[in-house]
Design a protein around this motif. Structure first.
Motif, short mmCIF file in Angstrom:
data_model
loop_
_atom_site.label_atom_id
_atom_site.label_comp_id
_atom_site.label_asym_id
_atom_site.label_seq_id
_atom_site.Cartn_x
_atom_site.Cartn_y
_atom_site.Cartn_z
N GLN A 54 -86.19 -4.66 35.80
CA GLN A 54 -87.12 -5.68 35.34
C GLN A 54 -87.83 -6.39 36.49
N VAL A 55 -87.37 -6.21 37.72
CA VAL A 55 -87.96 -6.89 38.87
C VAL A 55 -89.24 -6.18 39.28
N ASP A 56 -90.29 -6.97 39.53
CA ASP A 56 -91.56 -6.42 39.98
C ASP A 56 -91.72 -6.75 41.45
N PHE A 57 -91.80 -5.75 42.32
CA PHE A 57 -91.85 -5.96 43.75
C PHE A 57 -93.26 -5.99 44.32
N GLN A 58 -94.28 -5.95 43.48
CA GLN A 58 -95.64 -5.98 44.00
C GLN A 58 -95.96 -7.38 44.52
N GLU A 59 -96.33 -7.44 45.79
CA GLU A 59 -96.57 -8.72 46.43
C GLU A 59 -98.08 -8.98 46.52
N GLU A 60 -98.48 -10.19 46.24
CA GLU A 60 -99.89 -10.57 46.34
C GLU A 60 -100.25 -10.73 47.82
N PRO A 61 -101.40 -10.23 48.23
CA PRO A 61 -101.81 -10.42 49.64
C PRO A 61 -102.12 -11.89 49.90
N ALA A 62 -101.90 -12.32 51.12
CA ALA A 62 -102.17 -13.71 51.50
C ALA A 62 -103.68 -13.98 51.43
N GLN A 63 -104.06 -15.24 51.23
CA GLN A 63 -105.48 -15.58 51.10
C GLN A 63 -106.23 -15.34 52.40
N ASP A 64 -105.57 -15.55 53.57
CA ASP A 64 -106.24 -15.30 54.85
C ASP A 64 -106.56 -13.81 55.00
N ALA A 65 -105.73 -12.96 54.46
CA ALA A 65 -105.96 -11.52 54.57
C ALA A 65 -107.16 -11.11 53.72
N LYS A 66 -107.42 -11.83 52.64
CA LYS A 66 -108.58 -11.52 51.80
C LYS A 66 -109.88 -11.83 52.54
N LYS A 67 -109.86 -12.84 53.39
CA LYS A 67 -111.05 -13.24 54.14
C LYS A 67 -111.24 -12.40 55.39
N GLY A 68 -110.27 -11.58 55.75
CA GLY A 68 -110.40 -10.74 56.94
C GLY A 68 -109.57 -11.22 58.10
N ALA A 69 -109.06 -12.45 58.07
CA ALA A 69 -108.23 -12.96 59.15
C ALA A 69 -106.78 -12.55 58.90
N PRO A 70 -106.02 -12.31 59.95
CA PRO A 70 -104.62 -11.94 59.74
C PRO A 70 -103.82 -13.12 59.19
N ALA A 71 -102.89 -12.82 58.31
CA ALA A 71 -102.06 -13.86 57.71
C ALA A 71 -101.06 -14.37 58.73
N LYS A 72 -100.76 -15.66 58.67
CA LYS A 72 -99.78 -16.25 59.58
C LYS A 72 -98.39 -15.87 59.09
N SER A 73 -97.55 -15.48 60.03
CA SER A 73 -96.18 -15.07 59.69
C SER A 73 -95.22 -16.14 60.16
N ALA A 74 -94.23 -16.45 59.36
CA ALA A 74 -93.23 -17.44 59.74
C ALA A 74 -92.33 -16.91 60.84
N ALA A 75 -92.22 -15.58 60.95
CA ALA A 75 -91.35 -14.97 61.95
C ALA A 75 -92.02 -14.90 63.32
#
Length: 80
Positions: A54-75
């Motif tokens: 029942q678990v859905d593993f599809q992850e939504e892309p970050a909003q920064d990635a939609k604009k073309g900038a790389p998403a900030k990572s907490a790591a």
């Protein structure tokens, strides 16, 4: 029975007589407890598989990635 199986059984039967009859063995109660634990593990695995389907593993892309900038990572400490 074949000669090999008969020979194997005769060796096994002679070992059965050499056991100490005063030793404590698990017996029927040990088998019942083991069977109950095995059944419980089987039921838990069956339930876990049902929930994992029942678990859905599809992850939504970050909003920064939609604009073309790389998403900030907490790591990554350099991007903070």
């Amino acid at each position: 029975m074949s000669a090999t199986s008969t020979l194997a059984l005769t060796h096994f039967v002679t070992l059965a007589d050499s056991f100490d009859k005063d030793k404590v063995t698990p017996g029927v109660l040990g088998f019942i407890v083991f069977a109950i634990i095995g059944g419980a593990v089987w039921l838990l695995m069956k339930s876990m598989n049902k929930h994992m389907r029942q678990v859905d593993f599809q992850e939504e892309p970050a909003q920064d990635a939609k604009k073309g900038a790389p998403a900030k990572s907490a790591a990554d400490p350099k991007t903070t």
